[in-house]
Design a protein around this motif. Structure first.
Motif, short mmCIF file in Angstrom:
data_model
loop_
_atom_site.label_atom_id
_atom_site.label_comp_id
_atom_site.label_asym_id
_atom_site.label_seq_id
_atom_site.Cartn_x
_atom_site.Cartn_y
_atom_site.Cartn_z
N UNK A 109 0.84 -1.21 0.00
CA UNK A 109 0.00 0.00 0.00
C UNK A 109 0.87 1.24 0.00
N UNK A 110 1.92 1.23 0.80
CA UNK A 110 2.83 2.38 0.85
C UNK A 110 3.49 2.61 -0.50
N UNK A 111 3.95 1.53 -1.12
CA UNK A 111 4.65 1.64 -2.40
C UNK A 111 3.75 2.17 -3.51
N UNK A 112 2.47 1.85 -3.43
CA UNK A 112 1.53 2.26 -4.48
C UNK A 112 0.68 3.46 -4.06
N UNK A 113 1.01 4.04 -2.92
CA UNK A 113 0.13 5.04 -2.35
C UNK A 113 0.52 6.49 -2.54
N UNK A 114 1.38 6.78 -3.54
CA UNK A 114 1.80 8.17 -3.74
C UNK A 114 0.60 9.08 -3.99
N UNK A 115 -0.39 8.58 -4.72
CA UNK A 115 -1.56 9.40 -5.01
C UNK A 115 -2.65 9.27 -3.96
N UNK A 116 -2.43 8.42 -2.95
CA UNK A 116 -3.39 8.22 -1.88
C UNK A 116 -2.65 8.31 -0.54
N UNK A 117 -2.22 9.51 -0.16
CA UNK A 117 -1.36 9.66 1.02
C UNK A 117 -2.00 9.24 2.33
N UNK A 118 -3.32 9.31 2.43
CA UNK A 118 -3.97 8.92 3.67
C UNK A 118 -4.00 7.40 3.82
N UNK A 119 -4.23 6.70 2.74
CA UNK A 119 -4.15 5.24 2.78
C UNK A 119 -2.74 4.80 3.15
N UNK A 185 -12.29 14.81 -2.50
CA UNK A 185 -12.07 14.11 -3.75
C UNK A 185 -11.50 12.72 -3.52
N UNK A 186 -10.38 12.44 -4.17
CA UNK A 186 -9.75 11.13 -4.03
C UNK A 186 -9.04 10.97 -2.69
N UNK A 187 -8.73 12.06 -2.05
CA UNK A 187 -8.00 12.00 -0.78
C UNK A 187 -8.94 11.83 0.40
N UNK A 188 -9.73 10.79 0.33
CA UNK A 188 -10.65 10.43 1.40
C UNK A 188 -10.57 8.93 1.60
N UNK A 189 -10.49 8.51 2.85
CA UNK A 189 -10.55 7.09 3.18
C UNK A 189 -11.97 6.78 3.64
N UNK A 190 -12.64 5.89 2.97
CA UNK A 190 -14.03 5.61 3.29
C UNK A 190 -14.14 4.59 4.42
N UNK A 191 -15.29 4.56 5.09
CA UNK A 191 -15.51 3.54 6.13
C UNK A 191 -15.42 2.12 5.58
N UNK A 192 -15.77 1.92 4.32
CA UNK A 192 -15.68 0.58 3.74
C UNK A 192 -14.23 0.15 3.55
N UNK A 193 -13.35 1.10 3.32
CA UNK A 193 -11.93 0.81 3.12
C UNK A 193 -11.18 0.66 4.44
#
Length: 561
Positions: A109-119, A185-193
């Motif tokens: 997740x860290x390696x692929x998470x450049x566009x998803x910093x909260x994840x 936008x995309x920078x949100x972590x949902x409850x399902x995730x």
């Protein structure tokens, strides 16, 4: 570590496919893990952390804190190696394997998470949380060259002090990313995730501080100037007079645990619950394997430290079998345990001793809720008619117990655990953490009583009585001893790993070995698993059995003094 890297992605893919739809442009019949977004993998990675916590890490800690004993009435000679301390490269490997499996998926997740910093931030926090235990149980370990998959199947071993420092830096990066990221936008972590905090990044930041503080407090005895300077500087970044700057509640995970099939129950219930999923068959290798140990039982039933230490939590955690349900908590004196390594008393039976209680047997009486008869389908709506447990093999309530237990929450930390951590911080570093250590300690005990469904007055009375004993805040030889006793009393069954690791550091409480132990003390570490000696032989340190029982260069760095 070869096996870990080869199969962890398979485990992840299987879990993801059952929990969340795969992106539309990826074939569900031939999923390439490298193409799966952190949005699809976060839930699975979080569950792998819970699975790691619920396995050997948990059972071994409960046995080595003398909390659990083997049921020698049903099994011929259970827990032989755990009792005797016959440590080898085939012992306890589940801690290593499950920790690296979880960390490998978090690193993905860290390696692929450049566009998803909260994840990515969540993954960094959980990676630090899990890999701390690898250092605590093994010392030096693969880190900087780990998690490379096929590109490096034989990673070198890093110095354990350097790993601890890197874990703190991972947390610092996670906190910085949380604070720098606007949640839209995309920078949100949902409850399902996010099945731990439901995407609440304020809670993740607070929990990150808890994990960072725990790593730093582990090092309180270290005298190495470089380590000391780093720890002191990092403690200052957490300086506060307000406990609310940290996460104070239970850290709960539940991705939808159920008794739908063998893969869906809470891993704690799968490992230690009374019955198998969906049915009434006894879980003989879980609930029936483990019973209360005599040392723990005598601590909470008032035998070891005096009647003032009688603790109603003990009789919620460990239950005596009864032929009829009674709508009341059992008295502390009802907790009876088996002596680790001792001889079986003549004429005794397994039903005289306490089994694992609470949700491992379906439900335990909650003083704060009304009695519900017949049983409510929702255990939170009232107490159930099945209060005690399966009695002498009667599995008539097994389906109900499986339904309730399989769906129970998982716990990555208890509220009492978090507050005892703060009490320790304020005790060791009162100029940095200026809140009251005793208030945090008292709050931890109250939280624990509440967790087990006991009325507030029981906690108040217990704390007052405990002060007059050698394990209370006023009567203990020092405040760390009092804090450690409450870890021991509060974290049984669920989080006793924190008691064990801190026991190795502090010597509190005075946990005895089993009678048949071949060494005078508990091991300061484990031996690396045989998979490392066969698959990574050029890098793995050669540690002997004798070396794990004395302090030396192989002892985790924070405990070498």
């Amino acid at each position: 570590m070869k096996k870990i890297f080869l199969y962890s992605s398979i485990v992840l893919t299987a879990f993801v496919s059952s929990c969340r739809e795969i992106d539309d442009n990826i074939s569900p019949n031939n999923v390439d893990p490298s193409e799966i977004s952190p949005r699809q993998t976060l839930t699975a990675a979080q569950n792998l952390v819970m699975t790691a916590q619920a396995g050997t890490l948990n059972s071994l800690s409960n046995v080595w804190t003398n909390t659990w004993a083997g049921n020698y009435y049903y099994f011929g000679n259970p827990l032989t190696r755990e009792y005797s301390l016959d440590i080898s490269n085939t012992f306890g490997a589940g801690i290593w394997t499950s920790s690296y499996t979880a960390a490998n998926n978090l690193q993905g997740i860290i390696d692929k998470g450049a566009g998803l910093p909260l994840h990515s931030a969540i993954a960094r926090i959980l990676k630090a949380y899990q890999l701390q235990y690898v250092v605590d149980f093994y010392g030096d370990a693969p880190y900087s060259e780990a998690f490379k998959g096929q590109s490096n199947l034989t990673p070198r071993y890093d110095d354990d002090a350097a790993i601890y420092r890197s874990l703190v830096e991972e947390i610092n990066k996670a906190i910085a990313d949380i604070n720098a990221t606007t949640q839209n936008g995309d920078n949100v972590v949902t409850p399902q995730e996010d099945v731990i905090f439901g995407g609440d990044m304020d809670n993740w930041e607070k929990f990150a501080k808890n994990v960072k503080l725990k790593i730093l407090l582990r090092q309180s005895k270290v005298t190495d100037p470089a380590v000391r300077a780093f720890v002191d500087a990092q403690l200052q970044t957490l300086a506060t007079g307000n406990t609310a700057d940290f996460y104070l509640g239970d850290v709960i995970i539940n991705p939808g645990y159920s008794n739908k099939n063998s893969a869906t129950p809470n891993p704690l219930f799968s490992n230690y619950g009374a019955v198998n999923f969906q049915g009434s068959a006894l879980n003989t290798n879980g609930w029936r394997l483990y019973k209360a140990a005599q040392y723990y039982a005598n601590s909470v039933n008032g035998t070891l430290y005096g009647s003032a230490t009688g603790d109603y939590r003990g009789s919620q955690m460990f239950r005596r079998a009864t032929s009829s349900a009674s709508p009341a908590p059992q008295a502390p004196s009802s907790v009876v345990g088996i002596k680790q390594g001792g001889a079986k008393p003549a004429g005794s039976t397994e039903w005289q001793y306490s089994f694992l209680g609470w949700k491992f047997i379906g439900t335990t009486f909650n003083e704060k809720l009304p009695v519900a008869t017949p049983p409510s389908p929702n255990p939170d709506q009232g107490n159930q008619a099945i209060y005690a447990m399966i009695f002498q093999g009667d599995t008539s309530g097994g389906a109900y117990i499986a339904e309730v237990g399989a769906a129970m929450d998982g716990y990555l930390a208890l509220g009492s655990e978090n507050k005892l951590l703060l009490a320790e911080a304020a005790t060791l570093y009162p100029s940095i953490f200026t809140f009251s250590a005793q208030s945090a300690y008292n709050s931890a005990v109250a939280d624990s009583f509440d967790f087990y469904g006991l009325l507030p007055a029981r906690a108040t009375n217990y704390l007052a009585a405990l002060n007059n004993t050698t394990v209370g805040w006023a009567g203990a030889p020092n405040k760390i001893a009092a804090i450690q006793y409450q870890r021991f009393a509060s974290l049984a069954n669920l989080r006793q790993v924190e008691t064990y690791i801190n026991f190795l550091k502090t010597g509190y409480p005075a946990i005895p070995n089993a009678e048949n132990a071949i060494y005078p003390n508990k091991p300061y570490r484990l031996i690396y698993p045989i998979s490392e000696y066969t698959g990574n032989s050029a890098n793995v340190p050669n540690v002997s059995q004798a070396q794990v029982f004395v302090k030396n260069q192989f002892t985790p760095f924070w405990n070498q003094n």
